[in-house]
Design a protein around this motif. Sequence first.
Motif, PDB file in Angstrom:
ATOM      1  N   CYS A 138      95.394 133.984 -43.073  1.00  0.00           N
ATOM      2  CA  CYS A 138      94.398 133.894 -44.136  1.00  0.00           C
ATOM      3  C   CYS A 138      95.069 133.915 -45.492  1.00  0.00           C
ATOM      4  O   CYS A 138      96.185 134.376 -45.635  1.00  0.00           O
ATOM      5  N   GLY A 139      94.313 133.480 -46.484  1.00  0.00           N
ATOM      6  CA  GLY A 139      94.717 133.667 -47.861  1.00  0.00           C
ATOM      7  C   GLY A 139      95.687 132.617 -48.336  1.00  0.00           C
ATOM      8  O   GLY A 139      96.056 131.691 -47.610  1.00  0.00           O
ATOM      9  N   ARG A 140      96.068 132.777 -49.587  1.00  0.00           N
ATOM     10  CA  ARG A 140      96.921 131.786 -50.206  1.00  0.00           C
ATOM     11  C   ARG A 140      97.941 132.475 -51.086  1.00  0.00           C
ATOM     12  O   ARG A 140      97.649 133.507 -51.687  1.00  0.00           O
ATOM     13  N   GLY A 141      99.117 131.869 -51.179  1.00  0.00           N
ATOM     14  CA  GLY A 141     100.159 132.360 -52.071  1.00  0.00           C
ATOM     15  C   GLY A 141     100.471 133.824 -51.790  1.00  0.00           C
ATOM     16  O   GLY A 141     100.490 134.257 -50.640  1.00  0.00           O
ATOM     17  N   PRO A 142     100.675 134.596 -52.832  1.00  0.00           N
ATOM     18  CA  PRO A 142     101.076 135.989 -52.630  1.00  0.00           C
ATOM     19  C   PRO A 142      99.984 136.845 -51.997  1.00  0.00           C
ATOM     20  O   PRO A 142     100.255 137.960 -51.581  1.00  0.00           O
ATOM     21  N   ARG A 143      98.766 136.356 -51.938  1.00  0.00           N
ATOM     22  CA  ARG A 143      97.703 137.164 -51.326  1.00  0.00           C
ATOM     23  C   ARG A 143      97.461 136.755 -49.875  1.00  0.00           C
ATOM     24  O   ARG A 143      96.410 137.033 -49.325  1.00  0.00           O
ATOM     25  N   SER A 144      98.413 136.082 -49.266  1.00  0.00           N
ATOM     26  CA  SER A 144      98.202 135.665 -47.879  1.00  0.00           C
ATOM     27  C   SER A 144      98.401 136.838 -46.942  1.00  0.00           C
ATOM     28  O   SER A 144      99.090 137.795 -47.259  1.00  0.00           O
ATOM     29  N   SER A 145      97.826 136.711 -45.787  1.00  0.00           N
ATOM     30  CA  SER A 145      97.988 137.772 -44.804  1.00  0.00           C
ATOM     31  C   SER A 145      97.755 137.233 -43.410  1.00  0.00           C
ATOM     32  O   SER A 145      97.134 136.195 -43.220  1.00  0.00           O
ATOM     33  N   LEU A 146      98.294 137.986 -42.465  1.00  0.00           N
ATOM     34  CA  LEU A 146      97.935 137.770 -41.073  1.00  0.00           C
ATOM     35  C   LEU A 146      96.893 138.834 -40.772  1.00  0.00           C
ATOM     36  O   LEU A 146      97.122 140.014 -41.000  1.00  0.00           O
ATOM     37  N   ARG A 147      95.735 138.410 -40.298  1.00  0.00           N
ATOM     38  CA  ARG A 147      94.705 139.398 -39.977  1.00  0.00           C
ATOM     39  C   ARG A 147      94.444 139.365 -38.487  1.00  0.00           C
ATOM     40  O   ARG A 147      94.226 138.297 -37.926  1.00  0.00           O
ATOM     41  N   ILE A 148      94.503 140.538 -37.910  1.00  0.00           N
ATOM     42  CA  ILE A 148      94.239 140.648 -36.482  1.00  0.00           C
ATOM     43  C   ILE A 148      92.819 141.153 -36.337  1.00  0.00           C
ATOM     44  O   ILE A 148      92.492 142.255 -36.762  1.00  0.00           O
ATOM     45  N   LEU A 149      91.960 140.316 -35.793  1.00  0.00           N
ATOM     46  CA  LEU A 149      90.553 140.665 -35.676  1.00  0.00           C
ATOM     47  C   LEU A 149      90.259 141.077 -34.249  1.00  0.00           C
ATOM     48  O   LEU A 149      90.704 140.444 -33.305  1.00  0.00           O
ATOM     49  N   ARG A 150      89.488 142.126 -34.123  1.00  0.00           N
ATOM     50  CA  ARG A 150      89.029 142.552 -32.811  1.00  0.00           C
ATOM     51  C   ARG A 150      87.523 142.634 -32.872  1.00  0.00           C
ATOM     52  O   ARG A 150      86.967 143.167 -33.830  1.00  0.00           O
ATOM     53  N   PRO A 151      86.858 142.142 -31.833  1.00  0.00           N
ATOM     54  CA  PRO A 151      85.409 142.300 -31.835  1.00  0.00           C
ATOM     55  C   PRO A 151      85.093 143.797 -31.798  1.00  0.00           C
ATOM     56  O   PRO A 151      85.655 144.524 -30.981  1.00  0.00           O
ATOM     57  N   GLY A 152      84.254 144.239 -32.655  1.00  0.00           N
ATOM     58  CA  GLY A 152      83.888 145.651 -32.645  1.00  0.00           C
ATOM     59  C   GLY A 152      83.812 146.219 -34.033  1.00  0.00           C
ATOM     60  O   GLY A 152      84.205 145.602 -35.010  1.00  0.00           O
ATOM     61  N   LEU A 153      83.300 147.447 -34.105  1.00  0.00           N
ATOM     62  CA  LEU A 153      83.147 148.108 -35.389  1.00  0.00           C
ATOM     63  C   LEU A 153      84.390 148.931 -35.675  1.00  0.00           C
ATOM     64  O   LEU A 153      84.993 149.505 -34.776  1.00  0.00           O
ATOM     65  N   ALA A 154      84.721 148.976 -36.943  1.00  0.00           N
ATOM     66  CA  ALA A 154      85.855 149.799 -37.346  1.00  0.00           C
ATOM     67  C   ALA A 154      85.390 151.248 -37.405  1.00  0.00           C
ATOM     68  O   ALA A 154      84.250 151.529 -37.741  1.00  0.00           O
ATOM     69  N   ILE A 155      86.270 152.164 -37.084  1.00  0.00           N
ATOM     70  CA  ILE A 155      85.913 153.559 -37.247  1.00  0.00           C
ATOM     71  C   ILE A 155      86.958 154.189 -38.139  1.00  0.00           C
ATOM     72  O   ILE A 155      88.073 153.690 -38.263  1.00  0.00           O
ATOM     73  N   SER A 156      86.585 155.249 -38.812  1.00  0.00           N
ATOM     74  CA  SER A 156      87.626 155.963 -39.547  1.00  0.00           C
ATOM     75  C   SER A 156      87.680 157.376 -39.009  1.00  0.00           C
ATOM     76  O   SER A 156      86.668 158.062 -38.910  1.00  0.00           O
TER      77      SER A 156
END
Lengths: 1211, 87
Positions: A425-443
């Motif tokens: 995802c993203g462009r230039g210096p704000r690019s990233s690899l995002r690992i998506l998992r189906p589900g809700l995030a918890i903290s």
Amino acid sequence: MYLYNLTLQQATGIVCAINGSFSGGKSQEIVVARGKVLDLLRPDDNGKIQTILSVEVFGAIRSLAHFRLTGAHKDYIVVGSDSGRIVILDYNKEKNVFDKIHQETFGKSGCRRIVPGQYLGIDPKGRAVMVGACEKQKLVYVLNRDTSARLTISSPLEAHKSHTIVYSIVGVDCGFDNPVFAAIELDYSEADQDSTGQAASEAQKHLTFYELDLGLNHVSRKWSEQVDNGANMLVTVPGGGDGPSGVLVCAENFVIYKNQGHPDVRAVIPRRADLPAERGVLIVSAAMHKQKSMFFFLLQTEYGDVFKVTLDHDNDRVSELKIKYFDTIPVSSSLCVLKLGFLFAASEFGNHGLYQFQAIGDDPDVESSSATLMETEEGFQPVFFQPRGLKNLVRIDQVESLMPIMDMKVSNLFEEETPQIFSLCGRGPRSSLRILRPGLAISEMAVSQLPGVPSAVWTVKKNVNDEFDAYIVVSFTNATLVLSIGETVEEVSDSGFLDTTPSLDVSLIGDDSLMQVHPTGIRHIREDGRINEWRTPGKRTIVKVGSNRLQVVVALSGGELIYFEVDMTGQLMEVEKHEMSGDVACLDIAPVPEGRQRSRFLAVGSYDNTIRILSLDPDDCMQILSLQSLSSPPDSLLFLEVQASIGGEDGADHPASLFLNTGLQSGVLFRIVVDMVTGQLSDARSRFLGLRAPKLFSVAVRGRRAMLCLSSRPWLGYIHQGHFLLTPLSYETLEYAASFSSDQCAEGVVAVAGDALRVFTIERLGETFNEMTIPLRYTPRKFVLQPKRKLLVIIESDQGSFAAEEREASRKECFEAAGMGENGKKEMENGGDDEDKDDPLSDEQYGYPKAESDKWVSCIRVLDPRTTETTCLLELQDNEAAFSICTVNFHDKEYGTLLAVGTAKGLQFWPKRSFSAAYIHIYRFMKDGRSLELLHKTQVDGVPLALSQFQGRLLAGIGPVLRLYDLGKRRLLRKCENKLFPNTINSIHTYRDRIYVGDVQESFHYCKYRRDENQLYIFADDSVPRWLTASYHIDFDTMAGGDKFGNIYFVRLPQDVSDEIEEDPTGGKIKWEQGKLNGAPNKVEEIVQFHVGDVVTCLQKASLIPGGQESLIYGTVMGSLGALLAFSSRDDVDFFNHLEMHMRQEHPPLCGRDHMAYRSAYFPVKDVVDGDLCEQFPTLPMDLQRKIADELDRTPGEILKKLEEIRNKIV
Amino acid sequence: MQASDRFNINSQLEHLQAKYVGTGHADMNRFEWAVNIQRDSYASYVGHHPILSYFAIAENESIGRERYNFMQKMLLPCGLPPEREDD
């Protein structure tokens, strides 16, 4: 083949945003258009952005504006879209929907040159709106109120001008005089005729004022004057007593104040010192902030620098225009200054930010002014500045955005229950690899070790009116531990609970007493400390317990049920006994309905695969009301009451209902509706949750009851915007859980797993995916997975940037310069200086410095996603950039798996595509794939945009040439080629001896390789020109593709042709030599066609649920993810086709675009049912739902069940 | 065909040409046709945000700059017009 389209993750990028008070009163909300989705956002008290409402409109939203009628207290929304209609929306707070107030047709649909919708200008007093097209047409609608204070809209008044390109339109603030609109216009009529080019070079942009005469009901061109030829945007200046009126014209390098009868006031926009001289500075977004005594503008440049613009004025004479450097934030498509002191910046790419104002830029800083403007022979004297750390703004929240998704692959690299989606995802210096998992995030809030392995956990309050829980009670196999909740959580022994025995249930009983059920009895602890014990008769023990606040049922071994009630004095009294035929597997009592003495329903699950509903009413106590047989023994039961709702912020219109949920030993969750009067069961739904029998617990989510199901992974069942959602949590396997509420954590969950006690909260409800982000260096292009080694290899490249060393050098230089300057200045500056050191001009914030357009930077990265560590990073040198990548096993197997990377040097797209050299690099993996070593590079004669392994060799698409290479010692060796491709090859897929080649403009070409004759030839192609952006191989005859205009399509080689080619000893070669219509002899047929409305950049077939059917997952530029699922039965196709048809009829899209026309925007939709439209069914009013359901011979409940079922098949 | 009809068709065509930019006519030349197509294309790019973003990524420019560039190119999308032949 029939497909069902479902958006899994809505677009996360933002086209435009407006802020205002849409729900009325003092509230401040932001309305954002995300392409085809309209969202209402609101910053909450903690400064977190909350999505209040999200509506898919099935049309492209191009512009938004808001207005307020004089004396009114809320803002209306005007939407400019591709529907050829003007739509005015009102946010209905009670029902939480956008109400369409007006919809007026003015032209054809589609984003056309002369059909208005691109620009919206609003009279600041809310009396008129102008909607304009890129060329010629402008329409003005007068807004008014009728006698009952409803908004009225007039018929359109034309303000057209032929042969005129329009750059921007705004309303001019002229108080209560006739409304005036300003537009930047450029007349091209003469330039089109004059072949000498003189007229074109003299073409001049004009600023034109259009006046709406409210008396005559007529629009006239009031005033037109030449304006700087770089003008691109207008900003309204307050008038009518608040300011001088007029407009700010933002032009390349300048901001100019203009008004009728007023001389121009011009100031230069300060430039970054490191900007190449040939580059201009363009303002891309603007916001105006007005208070009682003052106003200012925030203008953001294309490099991300925000400037504060102020006007010195005396009544309506402007004497000076000042542009002061404010701060630098990522480039945004819209800026919104909220009255609460927040700045919402909707980023063009990457996460959006919510900033808080620390100051409003009153401190001295680099400033340019109209008073000091110097004109020299080479033009105006520029003003330079150096970006610095944030001084006036501080970021308090960010909204995740995947925009743009460049590439995506689905794989279960982490060996979890469900696969992960790896997206670039993203462009230039704000690019990233995002690992998506189906589900809700918890903290996770806390994890603490316990002395043994706990079997269960409960939380209890001391009094029903308490806000927070008082105790956490943990049961072990032979003891019970009581923890008291306060500032800290600590063990207590004075709670009255028996701690030498395990517990079966702990809860609050009556108003203020506690109950502990243990195997040999019930301990009732009164508020004053008195303890009553009830003992089981004989040697029998309690095996199961069900309770609510006033009723308790215990099941003894052998199958006896004993029913207790809390009487008026708070005593627990035995009421009834009942003998079941066998042991009880589980039981639950429905919660006590509001204002009632008791609940009527007891559910008992038995090992004979049944659940029985028993009555608890005194007159028919322990009578069986209904019975449900199951596929396997039940393990856990939970009644979930859904309160009646008339809509509002988190629910659609629905009556109260009671659900009985059952966790079966087979791992299935079985959900059934209980009739609230008779106890009859209906509408059963089941869903497989995991390998273990789900244990069900009631928890609180946003003040409502929700269900936590603990199987091999935890799931949460809750209601979100009218839908019941059952979503996995991204957390480890839990044994037992209870809701948890304390001072620090209002709505949490406490759970046990292993020997630890865990407290966590659930975040971002309503989202399908949770993401893990790994930052990258440049715009990622493509990547390959190495499933065995669990590594990713990513290629990243950026145009117009300096190489890493050059950047480092110039940064050092800049810091030294800044340090020198600051040391020379006062001490005061040191505060800011320290902050700079924490965050030394992060590229993420400021972007890379711009270089000439033929400069490229690029790198190849090997990344271990588990540790998020980059194990190898190779920067390419000398303007070389990587564009394609693949892994290849050459047949001689000398080196094992190798990596091929296609690169180009000094690539330029403009004025014509050119490059100085192109190569294919061959790397070999070292250190178990964690590092790369260059084997050799081979120069090629075109940019290799596609690479693929084929029969132990390397296939490369080099410009229009498909070439087969073998590995040599020093370089790759050409083996065979085909030069007959029309434009540029941008994808290659292979399967057996077939090669599926995607052309950048001409769709797919099916090829074959004949080894004996060493020949590559095309035997089939497509008859439709398709500008491919994504492609995926589906089966032997079928390819799926996405094109630049936002369509997804499938093509298939007809079966007879395919057979003929396979059977033909020459493989269709003789036919191939003949050709047809300047192409291949056979044509593929389009079998599926669907307009997504967003450029699809990646496709992959995958199943997101364990053991589920595969669907085609797609990712788009706007950062959305969707899926196409093939229907498995004809009945389903019929059902959804009809549902879609009725939805189209009864529920036309919000912004006025016809649904069918939208999905057929470029080619007629074929064999795809739009699930996004079908899923709007629950948002319809009840009577409409019933009407549609009747037409389909079903009940609304059955339709909801169908929708839920098909969604559960995908994710 | 009667004379009045012909007049009608002509006037209708003229009406269409005045109302819808880009409506062709019998004497339209290659350049005019191309200019129209190009202007339509640029307007479509500007109108469709995802396409605009796609170009912006390719050229590593901001979306705002890309929009401005496309609007600028609408002036002379195909270069200078050819010299007129004598009527």
